[in-house]
Design an enzyme around this catalytic site. Structure first.
Site, PDB file in Angstrom:
ATOM      1  N   TRP A 101      27.981  -8.036   8.437  1.00 14.56           N
ATOM      2  CA  TRP A 101      26.175  -8.479   8.915  1.00 14.56           C
ATOM      3  C   TRP A 101      26.535  -9.402  10.106  1.00 14.56           C
ATOM      4  CZ3 TRP A 101      22.929  -6.122   6.872  1.00 14.56           C
ATOM      5  CH2 TRP A 101      22.854  -5.673   5.347  1.00 14.56           C
ATOM      6  N   ASP A 170      23.533 -17.494  10.269  1.00 16.46           N
ATOM      7  CA  ASP A 170      23.065 -16.473   8.774  1.00 16.46           C
ATOM      8  C   ASP A 170      23.586 -17.380   8.279  1.00 16.46           C
ATOM      9  OD1 ASP A 170      22.525 -14.088   7.552  1.00 16.46           O
ATOM     10  OD2 ASP A 170      22.934 -12.684   8.139  1.00 16.46           O
ATOM     11  N   LYS A 194      18.851 -13.056  -2.021  1.00 14.92           N
ATOM     12  CA  LYS A 194      20.398 -13.386  -2.847  1.00 14.92           C
ATOM     13  C   LYS A 194      19.776 -14.649  -3.583  1.00 14.92           C
ATOM     14  CE  LYS A 194      21.775 -10.507   0.669  1.00 14.92           C
ATOM     15  NZ  LYS A 194      21.886  -9.734   0.357  1.00 14.92           N
TER      16      LYS A 194
HETATM   17  C1  LIG Z   1      24.770 -12.212   5.283  1.00 13.49           C
HETATM   18  C2  LIG Z   1      23.493 -11.442   5.510  1.00 13.49           C
HETATM   19  N1  LIG Z   1      22.422 -10.942   6.713  1.00 13.49           N
HETATM   20  C3  LIG Z   1      21.876 -10.288   6.679  1.00 13.49           C
HETATM   21  C4  LIG Z   1      21.537  -8.995   4.961  1.00 13.49           C
HETATM   22  C5  LIG Z   1      20.163  -8.314   5.332  1.00 13.49           C
HETATM   23  O1  LIG Z   1      19.187  -8.880   4.939  1.00 13.49           O
HETATM   24  P1  LIG Z   1      17.748  -7.797   5.381  1.00 13.49           P
HETATM   25  O2  LIG Z   1      17.679  -6.746   3.978  1.00 13.49           O
HETATM   26  O3  LIG Z   1      16.730  -9.267   4.480  1.00 13.49           O
HETATM   27  O4  LIG Z   1      17.564  -7.712   6.136  1.00 13.49           O
HETATM   28  C6  LIG Z   1      22.288  -9.224   4.387  1.00 13.49           C
HETATM   29  C7  LIG Z   1      21.575  -8.723   3.523  1.00 13.49           C
HETATM   30  O5  LIG Z   1      22.346  -8.362   2.169  1.00 13.49           O
HETATM   31  C8  LIG Z   1      22.984 -10.405   3.838  1.00 13.49           C
HETATM   32  O6  LIG Z   1      23.971 -10.275   3.085  1.00 13.49           O
END
Ligand SMILES: Cc1ncc(COP(=O)(O)O)c(C=O)c1O
Length: 360
Positions: A101, A170, A194
């Site tokens: 990520w 994040d 989540k």
């Molecule tokens: C730490 C983290 N950041 C970003 C995301 C991406 O999220 P989204 O699907 O809402 O764009 C995820 C998805 O699993 C994640 O675990």
């Protein structure tokens, strides 16, 4: 019957929240319609969104120095919004790469024309730990981190010092799972699906003096100042997702008793699972370095992929769902988000013991 849900995201939601939403489904607050069918400009919906914001503030201890907004586009859109708002073309920004990520966030900053730079990375070690040495650019506009790495099962225990710029984080897979000292942060955000609610809303908190530095040459729906100025209602917000998130905030306040209690429960849950892994004589093997282990996503391997396949299949037959690792790494991942109960973890631990006895 509710199963034990170890999904990485969308993840488990508290049963009390789902029950309340079910009760409200046809007639929310005496309006004779569901919350989704109400106008977002109506008094009741506006009050509901404000209450959700206030509960979120209370849980995290956010003063009026912070703005709280509900965005759309998932956590992934924040990758671009952050770079567009706070770096801009040629703008310097630091990233700590701790996995998939943060890699994506870094690349997105490049696409937006910013000049991201790596202040640290654990890529060489297969992202099995959180770095503890940093090379900060003193002219960076922000330092970007991912506080919990959903895929690799690592989590920051303390936050980096020595950077001139505020941290931008994040927190998608750990938001509201523990109290956070927000002193070093300028912006935190998390996709709801989540730990907080359904997909479709991303909660972000921005320190106002940092938000004031946002560029103004950004399209409206990507502009933090526009979200802040319009109380997240520049356009039609994802009312349903905010509503469920709001119910989860109330659950955290009133049933759990706040984030310190939640953190203690999460520690006990992950502790029981790591203990089961560590005492298995190597049959189960944790993939994250012990000092960086996540309280939210516990990642581990079995002696072979064939055994992992059987493990997941038999676990599902025993009411333990969602144990597959992220598709980029495989293995096993048990996501222990807030709504996963201690009893669910105990069932998993018991199952693991039984599986090892049969297959070890
Ligand atoms: C730490 C983290 N950041 C970003 C995301 C991406 O999220 P989204 O699907 O809402 O764009 C995820 C998805 O699993 C994640 O675990």
């Amino acid at each position: 019957m509710r199963i034990s849900n170890f999904n990485g995201g969308p993840g488990a939601l508290p049963a009390e929240v789902l029950e309340e939403a079910a009760r409200d489904m046809l007639d929310w607050q005496g309006t004779g319609m569901s919350v989704m069918e109400n106008s977002h400009r109506g008094k009741k919906v506006m009050a509901m969104v404000k209450e959700a914001e206030n509960d979120f503030r209370e849980l995290l201890g956010l003063s009026e120095d912070w703005a709280v907004i509900f965005c759309q586009g998932g956590a992934s859109l924040q990758f671009a919004m952050i770079a567009m708002n706070f770096a801009g073309p040629g703008g310097r920004c630091d990233y700590v790469n701790t996995g998939l990520w943060s890699t994506k966030a870094y690349k997105e900053a490049q696409i937006c024309g910013a000049k991201p730079r790596l202040a640290a990375s654990s890529e060489e070690d297969d992202f099995n730990h959180i770095p503890d040495a940093f090379d900060f650019d003193q002219d960076a506009k922000y330092v970007y981190i991912t506080t919990n790495n959903t895929v690799r099962g690592t989590q920051w225990k303390k936050f980096p010092k020595g950077a001139q710029a505020p941290l931008v984080a994040d927190m998608s897979s750990e938001l509201l799972s523990r109290p956070i000292d927000l002193e070093p942060f300028g912006l935190i955000y998390g996709g709801a699906q989540k730990n907080v609610g359904p997909a479709g809303v991303t909660v972000a908190a921005l320190r106002r003096d940092f938000a004031d530095k946002a560029r103004l040459d950004v399209p409206s729906m990507l502009s933090y100042p526009i979200y802040i100025k319009n109380d997240s209602m520049y356009n039609t917000p994802p009312v349903w997702s905010i509503y469920i998130s709001g119910l989860t905030f109330k659950w955290l306040k009133n049933v759990v008793g706040g984030l310190a209690n939640m953190a203690a429960i999460n520690k006990a849950k992950s502790g029981a699972l790591y203990e089961a892994i560590d005492s298995s004589g190597g049959f189960y093997h944790g993939t994250a370095a012990p000092g960086s282990r996540s309280l939210m996503n516990v990642t581990y391997r079995l002696p072979s992929e064939e055994l992992e396949k059987r493990f997941k299949k038999e676990a599902a037959q025993n009411g333990l769902e969602g144990l597959g690792g992220h598709r980029s790494v495989g293995g096993i991942r048990a996501s222990l988000y807030n709504a996963v109960a201690q009893e669910d973890v105990q069932k998993l631990v018991d199952f693991m013991g039984e599986f090892q006895r049969k297959n070890g």
